[in-house]
Design a protein around this motif. Structure first.
Motif, short mmCIF file in Angstrom:
data_model
loop_
_atom_site.label_atom_id
_atom_site.label_comp_id
_atom_site.label_asym_id
_atom_site.label_seq_id
_atom_site.Cartn_x
_atom_site.Cartn_y
_atom_site.Cartn_z
N GLN A 29 -14.97 21.47 24.37
CA GLN A 29 -13.88 21.06 23.48
C GLN A 29 -14.44 20.33 22.25
OE1 GLN A 29 -10.73 19.04 25.68
NE2 GLN A 29 -10.82 20.54 27.33
N HIS A 53 -9.21 15.86 37.34
CA HIS A 53 -8.12 15.14 36.66
C HIS A 53 -7.03 14.81 37.67
CE1 HIS A 53 -9.86 17.59 33.32
NE2 HIS A 53 -9.60 16.53 32.60
N ASP A 86 -12.71 11.54 26.38
CA ASP A 86 -11.92 12.74 26.65
C ASP A 86 -11.77 13.63 25.42
OD1 ASP A 86 -10.57 14.61 28.14
OD2 ASP A 86 -8.63 13.61 28.00
N LEU A 108 0.21 17.83 27.28
CA LEU A 108 -0.90 18.43 28.01
C LEU A 108 -0.85 19.94 28.26
CD1 LEU A 108 -3.56 18.04 29.58
CD2 LEU A 108 -2.19 17.57 31.61
N TRP A 113 -0.57 22.11 25.15
CA TRP A 113 -1.79 21.90 24.35
C TRP A 113 -2.98 22.68 24.95
CZ3 TRP A 113 -6.04 18.97 26.28
CH2 TRP A 113 -7.01 18.61 25.35
N LEU A 114 -3.09 22.64 26.29
CA LEU A 114 -4.18 23.38 26.95
C LEU A 114 -4.06 24.87 26.62
CD1 LEU A 114 -4.32 21.75 30.52
CD2 LEU A 114 -6.15 21.71 28.81
N HIS A 156 -15.23 16.52 27.47
CA HIS A 156 -15.34 17.98 27.70
C HIS A 156 -16.28 18.60 26.66
CE1 HIS A 156 -11.78 18.42 30.48
NE2 HIS A 156 -11.55 17.21 29.96
N SER A 188 -7.17 9.70 24.10
CA SER A 188 -6.56 10.93 24.63
C SER A 188 -5.13 10.67 25.09
CB SER A 188 -7.41 11.43 25.80
OG SER A 188 -6.68 12.28 26.63
N ARG A 216 -11.48 21.83 37.92
CA ARG A 216 -10.82 21.26 36.73
C ARG A 216 -9.62 20.38 37.09
NH1 ARG A 216 -10.48 24.00 31.23
NH2 ARG A 216 -9.77 22.27 29.97
N TRP A 217 -8.70 20.95 37.85
CA TRP A 217 -7.64 20.16 38.45
C TRP A 217 -6.90 21.00 39.46
CZ3 TRP A 217 -5.97 23.26 34.72
CH2 TRP A 217 -4.65 23.31 34.25
N HIS A 243 -7.87 9.82 34.17
CA HIS A 243 -6.49 9.46 33.78
C HIS A 243 -5.76 8.56 34.79
CE1 HIS A 243 -7.21 11.84 30.34
NE2 HIS A 243 -7.38 12.95 31.04
N GLU A 247 -1.95 12.71 35.11
CA GLU A 247 -2.08 12.48 33.66
C GLU A 247 -0.73 12.58 32.95
OE1 GLU A 247 -4.79 15.19 31.81
OE2 GLU A 247 -4.55 14.30 29.81
N ALA A 304 -9.02 16.01 23.77
CA ALA A 304 -7.73 15.32 23.65
C ALA A 304 -7.94 14.00 22.93
CB ALA A 304 -7.11 15.12 25.02
N LEU A 324 -2.10 12.73 23.33
CA LEU A 324 -1.25 13.67 24.08
C LEU A 324 0.07 13.03 24.51
CD1 LEU A 324 -3.81 15.57 26.38
CD2 LEU A 324 -2.74 16.38 24.27
N1 GUN Z 1 -6.23 18.50 32.70
C1 GUN Z 1 -6.81 19.69 32.99
N2 GUN Z 1 -7.65 20.07 32.01
C2 GUN Z 1 -7.61 19.10 31.09
C3 GUN Z 1 -8.29 18.93 29.83
O1 GUN Z 1 -9.08 19.74 29.37
N3 GUN Z 1 -7.99 17.79 29.16
C4 GUN Z 1 -7.11 16.86 29.63
N4 GUN Z 1 -6.88 15.77 28.90
N5 GUN Z 1 -6.48 17.01 30.78
C5 GUN Z 1 -6.72 18.12 31.51
#
Ligand code: GUN
Ligand code: ZN
Length: 436
Positions: free
Chosen positions: A78, A232, A322, A89, A92-93, A75, A296, A204-205, A271, A235, A325, A300
């Motif tokens: 980041q 993603h 990653d 996760l 942390w986000l 990222h 990562s 992103r997800w 992941h 994860e 993370a 995490l």
């Molecule tokens: N899932 C959605 N965004 C992220 C991210 O920035 N990092 C990680 N490791 N997982 C995510």
């Protein structure tokens, strides 16, 4: 005129998960590269020097020449968010990552970070990276420009979020799907101007995007077959529960993306730790690739990546840092973490398999096998030089190895980015510690 690079050459001729003699190590090796930066010949030093006495030589002595590393997941916004507190996760986000990413609205910060980010990867021996870009157009333009200028092979795209939630600050949401589409089309055109650059649609997800945004991504993927898609999956247990609550009509996480038409051979899923057998079967059928992010997953506490099950299903696997993370920019150092994660599950990877995951395997997962990943003639001369003698302890440890295979295994676990003395992309030196 061609250039001949001398050193210990190590690369994969084939997939070592399928073939036992895939690893080639040439102790007094030579790599001949033409004016276009393509590999012409690989072999013994004495032979190639005798055949082409007029060529210029660059002698790395006992240094190892290794195909450029491929970072399948990192990222950009980041860059300064490594080693951030926040637990697992989702917390942390919210706590550490989204506020950092919001800072890239600042043009100066974005431009300065883009240059440092690209340089940092090249200094680690990474020559190809698949990158989650910023949410801000100007920052991504700066990233593509920095990669083109400094010579990194880059696959990247705007990190798309447009679903309001208490987790995500409003400043990180796209203004509209139409605007996200227009920006993507501008950046796709930017990538066409430089063969080192590729665009990746980057929802992103599942939790961050509306159905409309995911449909737009599928539509652009069809309209521009040279683009990639990255996101993603699977994860973290709480993340999976949240996805399944939101998409209760889907039987698993993968089905969410499949329903929107996002899964194909140019898709990279980061992941996939907690994948079901059914998901692995469907990923293999779709020829979709997965990126394992060892440091990562450890940082995490996300879980242990089931590599053996991915290999059994014939799924292409890349390795990614990653960042943020991940705690190591060096893909090489992540390979050592990958080894330990498999050890915990009873799978002992050998040097050939580890090197494959970071080079030819990554290239295959990114559909770039024709261009990079090993020293096959015709490919781009993407490589880095690892100088074990630069570190006193490592030098002594290597002197006690009884075979080149053992030396490579030691290097995989003990060498760090500090031992990378030079990096080349397409035959151009893009990083040097000035040791030669
Ligand atoms: N899932 C959605 N965004 C992220 C991210 O920035 N990092 C990680 N490791 N997982 C995510
Ligand atoms: Zn990620």
């Amino acid at each position: 005129m061609s250039v001949i690079y001398l050193g210990v050459l190590a690369h994969l001729r084939a997939d070592p998960f399928e073939s036992s003699d895939a690893l080639e190590i040439i102790p007094s090796g030579a790599l001949r590269v033409d004016e276009e930066g393509r590999i012409v010949q690989i072999g013994e030093k004495w032979q190639i020097l005798a055949q082409t006495p007029e060529a210029r030589c660059v002698d790395y002595g006992d240094g190892w020449l290794i195909p450029g590393l491929i970072d399948g997941h990192i990222h950009f916004p980041q860059y300064y968010a490594t080693a951030a507190e926040g637990g697992q996760l989702l917390d942390w986000l919210a706590k550490s990552i989204f506020p950092q990413e919001a800072a890239y609205a600042d043009v100066e910060l974005a431009e300065d970070t883009a240059r440092r980010f690209v340089h940092h990867l090249l200094a680690c021996g990474t020559t190809t990276a698949m990158v989650f870009g910023s949410q801000f157009f100007h920052a991504n333009l700066a990233l593509f420009d920095a990669a083109a200028r400094h010579g990194l092979r880059l696959i990247a795209g705007t990190t798309l979020m447009d679903r309001a939630s208490p987790l995500i600050p409003e400043s990180l949401l796209q203004p509209s799907v139409a605007q996200a589409r227009a920006d993507a089309e501008t950046l796709i055109a930017r990538c066409r101007a430089d063969s080192l650059l590729h665009y990746a649609l980057t929802p992103r997800w599942a939790l961050s995007c509306t159905a409309e945004m995911m449909e737009m991504c599928a539509d652009l993927l069809r309209a521009h077959p040279e683009t990639y898609l990255q996101t993603h999956i699977n994860e973290n247990r709480s993340e999976i529960e949240a996805v399944m609550r939101h998409f209760s009509q889907c039987r698993d996480y993968l089905e969410v993306y499949q329903r929107f038409g996002l899964i194909g051979e140019r898709t990279m899923l980061a992941h996939n730790i907690h994948a079901s057998d059914g998901e692995l079967v469907r990923l293999a059928q779709a020829q979709c690739a997965v990126c394992h992010c060892p440091s990562s997953n450890l940082f995490l506490g996300s879980g242990l990546f089931p590599l053996a099950r991915h290999v059994q299903h014939g799924i292409d696997v890349a390795v990614g840092t990653d960042i943020g993370a991940g705690t190591r920019f060096s893909l090489w150092e992540n390979l050592s973490d990958a080894y330990k994660i498999q050890q915990l599950q009873g799978m002992s990877l050998d040097a050939a398999q580890l090197l494959y995951l970071g080079t030819l395997g990554g290239a295959k997962a990114l559909q770039l096998e024709h261009e990079t990943g090993n020293f096959a003639p015709g490919k781009s001369a993407d490589f880095f030089v690892l100088d074990g003698a630069a570190d006193g302890y490592l030098n002594e440890r290597l002197r006690r190895c009884e075979s080149l295979g053992e030396s490579l295994f030691c290097l995989l676990h003990l060498a760090t980015a500090r031992q990378v003395s030079a990096t080349y992309v397409r035959g151009r030196r893009v990083f040097s510690q000035n040791t030669v």
